[in-house]
Design an enzyme around this catalytic site. Structure first.
Site, PDB file in Angstrom:
ATOM      1  N   SER A 184      16.282  81.614  46.033  1.00 12.99           N
ATOM      2  CA  SER A 184      15.364  81.882  47.150  1.00 12.99           C
ATOM      3  C   SER A 184      13.922  81.488  46.835  1.00 12.99           C
ATOM      4  O   SER A 184      12.976  82.150  47.266  1.00 12.99           O
ATOM      5  CB  SER A 184      15.454  83.352  47.583  1.00 12.99           C
ATOM      6  OG  SER A 184      16.770  83.646  48.004  1.00 12.99           O
ATOM      7  N   GLU A 205      18.927  81.164  37.173  1.00  9.31           N
ATOM      8  CA  GLU A 205      19.156  81.547  38.567  1.00  9.31           C
ATOM      9  C   GLU A 205      19.873  82.895  38.623  1.00  9.31           C
ATOM     10  O   GLU A 205      21.091  82.957  38.448  1.00  9.31           O
ATOM     11  CB  GLU A 205      20.023  80.505  39.271  1.00  9.31           C
ATOM     12  CG  GLU A 205      19.433  79.118  39.250  1.00  9.31           C
ATOM     13  CD  GLU A 205      20.014  78.247  40.359  1.00  9.31           C
ATOM     14  OE1 GLU A 205      19.232  77.787  41.184  1.00  9.31           O
ATOM     15  OE2 GLU A 205      21.237  78.070  40.408  1.00  9.31           O
ATOM     16  N   GLY A 252      20.391  82.388  47.679  1.00  6.78           N
ATOM     17  CA  GLY A 252      20.745  82.379  49.095  1.00  6.78           C
ATOM     18  C   GLY A 252      20.620  83.736  49.770  1.00  6.78           C
ATOM     19  O   GLY A 252      21.085  83.927  50.890  1.00  6.78           O
ATOM     20  N   GLU A 302      27.849  79.258  41.457  1.00 11.15           N
ATOM     21  CA  GLU A 302      28.914  79.087  42.459  1.00 11.15           C
ATOM     22  C   GLU A 302      30.132  78.400  41.838  1.00 11.15           C
ATOM     23  O   GLU A 302      31.271  78.684  42.205  1.00 11.15           O
ATOM     24  CB  GLU A 302      28.365  78.298  43.673  1.00 11.15           C
ATOM     25  CG  GLU A 302      27.399  79.167  44.478  1.00 11.15           C
ATOM     26  CD  GLU A 302      26.336  78.417  45.256  1.00 11.15           C
ATOM     27  OE1 GLU A 302      26.434  77.189  45.414  1.00 11.15           O
ATOM     28  OE2 GLU A 302      25.368  79.084  45.697  1.00 11.15           O
ATOM     29  N   HIS A 313      26.538  75.872  37.546  1.00 16.51           N
ATOM     30  CA  HIS A 313      25.960  76.647  38.644  1.00 16.51           C
ATOM     31  C   HIS A 313      26.821  77.889  38.880  1.00 16.51           C
ATOM     32  O   HIS A 313      28.044  77.837  38.745  1.00 16.51           O
ATOM     33  CB  HIS A 313      25.882  75.794  39.912  1.00 16.51           C
ATOM     34  CG  HIS A 313      25.074  76.448  40.985  1.00 16.51           C
ATOM     35  ND1 HIS A 313      25.569  77.461  41.773  1.00 16.51           N
ATOM     36  CD2 HIS A 313      23.774  76.268  41.364  1.00 16.51           C
ATOM     37  CE1 HIS A 313      24.607  77.862  42.599  1.00 16.51           C
ATOM     38  NE2 HIS A 313      23.521  77.146  42.375  1.00 16.51           N
ATOM     39  N   GLY A 348      17.682  75.583  46.605  1.00 16.57           N
ATOM     40  CA  GLY A 348      18.846  75.399  47.476  1.00 16.57           C
ATOM     41  C   GLY A 348      18.404  75.249  48.922  1.00 16.57           C
ATOM     42  O   GLY A 348      18.011  74.174  49.374  1.00 16.57           O
ATOM     43  N   GLY A 349      18.422  76.343  49.661  1.00 17.09           N
ATOM     44  CA  GLY A 349      18.130  76.324  51.105  1.00 17.09           C
ATOM     45  C   GLY A 349      16.855  75.561  51.460  1.00 17.09           C
ATOM     46  O   GLY A 349      16.856  74.735  52.388  1.00 17.09           O
ATOM     47  N   ASN A 403      18.978  71.237  45.215  1.00 15.74           N
ATOM     48  CA  ASN A 403      20.444  71.319  45.169  1.00 15.74           C
ATOM     49  C   ASN A 403      20.908  71.465  46.609  1.00 15.74           C
ATOM     50  O   ASN A 403      20.802  72.547  47.185  1.00 15.74           O
ATOM     51  CB  ASN A 403      20.837  72.545  44.314  1.00 15.74           C
ATOM     52  CG  ASN A 403      22.330  72.808  44.330  1.00 15.74           C
ATOM     53  OD1 ASN A 403      23.113  72.001  44.818  1.00 15.74           O
ATOM     54  ND2 ASN A 403      22.727  73.951  43.785  1.00 15.74           N
ATOM     55  N   TRP A 404      21.401  70.378  47.177  1.00 17.58           N
ATOM     56  CA  TRP A 404      21.766  70.398  48.600  1.00 17.58           C
ATOM     57  C   TRP A 404      23.090  71.129  48.842  1.00 17.58           C
ATOM     58  O   TRP A 404      23.448  71.391  49.959  1.00 17.58           O
ATOM     59  CB  TRP A 404      21.859  68.974  49.152  1.00 17.58           C
ATOM     60  CG  TRP A 404      20.559  68.226  49.173  1.00 17.58           C
ATOM     61  CD1 TRP A 404      19.339  68.664  48.697  1.00 17.58           C
ATOM     62  CD2 TRP A 404      20.328  66.919  49.690  1.00 17.58           C
ATOM     63  NE1 TRP A 404      18.379  67.692  48.904  1.00 17.58           N
ATOM     64  CE2 TRP A 404      18.962  66.615  49.503  1.00 17.58           C
ATOM     65  CE3 TRP A 404      21.140  65.950  50.302  1.00 17.58           C
ATOM     66  CZ2 TRP A 404      18.388  65.400  49.905  1.00 17.58           C
ATOM     67  CZ3 TRP A 404      20.584  64.739  50.699  1.00 17.58           C
ATOM     68  CH2 TRP A 404      19.221  64.470  50.501  1.00 17.58           C
ATOM     69  N   LYS A 405      23.833  71.412  47.780  1.00 18.07           N
ATOM     70  CA  LYS A 405      25.153  72.056  47.887  1.00 18.07           C
ATOM     71  C   LYS A 405      26.023  71.265  48.883  1.00 18.07           C
ATOM     72  O   LYS A 405      25.879  70.045  48.966  1.00 18.07           O
ATOM     73  CB  LYS A 405      24.987  73.531  48.256  1.00 18.07           C
ATOM     74  CG  LYS A 405      24.004  74.248  47.299  1.00 18.07           C
ATOM     75  CD  LYS A 405      24.004  75.728  47.421  1.00 18.07           C
ATOM     76  CE  LYS A 405      23.007  76.327  46.422  1.00 18.07           C
ATOM     77  NZ  LYS A 405      22.972  77.766  46.439  1.00 18.07           N
TER      78      LYS A 405
END
Ligand code: PGA
Length: 252
Positions: A213, A168, A174, A98, A96, A234-235, A9-11
């Site tokens: 994470s 999640e 993150g 977010e 998600h 993500g990251g 997930n590159w956001k």
């Protein structure tokens, strides 16, 4: 056998040219990882077409990070499931944390988005997870059960067959804090029981990913648990080497 999935997930990261480079680097290293791992990358909308081209022939599949709740029309700024599907996407992340937290997405909205995704042949990656306060109050199982009942329980068995779930915990996204493999297994197993109560044996076929994470140093431990079928990353999905190394976390 459930699919083993590593989804990136590159956001809201990378410009299109950077995204294409990242996708090419992932595609170039794909053969270092067991063919049994199903890789998905979910770039921003603006990158879907060029990233699809960059992934051609690699076996890596494209996903989007969201879709509109309506089919088409006067909805300024929205991107429909049909538009997404037309770029070559096969998956779409929905719900998600977010989106729930910053854009007020509710179960009612998510039910409409799920319907749009299925109507266009996209497989949703439906996200669930508790926040820190809920975890500390010991309410994590109840929170996740509600998020499943109010959206996933409305699917038909045919729709459920292509659904992917991502667990999640919001406190792990993150933050560098990861759920322990035991915590992940406990809740993934519970999610599968909640799914089985509605869909029976088909729950055994549903891939349940862990997100929050997840990185090369903890992926193997997490993926060693029987109900953890992969990760939503993500990251660490923004570096090709890390993303591929997470895929190596599956024992061959
Ligand atoms: P993270 O994000 O890996 O950066 O914690 C995961 C996600 O939100 O999907």
């Amino acid at each position: 056998m459930r699919k083993k999935i590593v989804a990136g997930n590159w956001k809201m990261n990378t410009l299109p040219a950077e995204g294409v480079e990242l996708a090419k680097a992932i595609a170039a290293g794909r053969d270092q990882v067991c063919e049994c791992v199903h890789f998905i990358v979910c770039p921003p909308f603006t990158h879907l077409l060029p990233v699809h081209d960059a992934l051609r022939g690699s076996g890596i599949v494209l996903g989007a990070q969201d879709c509109a709740a309506e089919a088409k029309g006067a909805y300024t700024g929205e991107v429909s499931a049909a538009m997404i599907a037309a770029t070559g996407c096969r998956y779409v992340i929905l719900g998600h944390s977010e989106r729930r937290q910053y854009y007020g997405e509710t179960a009612a909205t998510l039910n409409r988005k799920m319907a749009q995704a299925y109507a266009e042949g996209l497989a949703p990656i439906y996200c669930v997870g508790e926040n820190l306060e809920e975890r500390e109050a010991g309410r994590h199982l109840e929170v996740v059960r509600t998020q499943i009942e109010e959206v996933v329980y409305r699917l038909t068995p045919e729709q459920f067959a292509s659904l992917v779930i991502a667990y999640e915990p919001v406190w792990a996204i993150g933050t560098g804090k990861t759920a322990t493999a035991e915590q992940a297994q406990e809740i993934h197993h519970y999610i599968r029981e909640v799914l089985a109560a509605r869909f029976g044996a088909a729950a055994e076929e549903c891939s349940i990913l862990y997100g929050g994470s997840c990185k090369p140093s903890n992926a193997a431990e997490l993926f060693s648990r029987p109900d953890v079928d992969g990760g939503l990353i993500g990251g660490a999905a923004l570096k090709a080497d890390d993303f591929l190394a997470i895929g190596k976390g599956f024992a061959r």
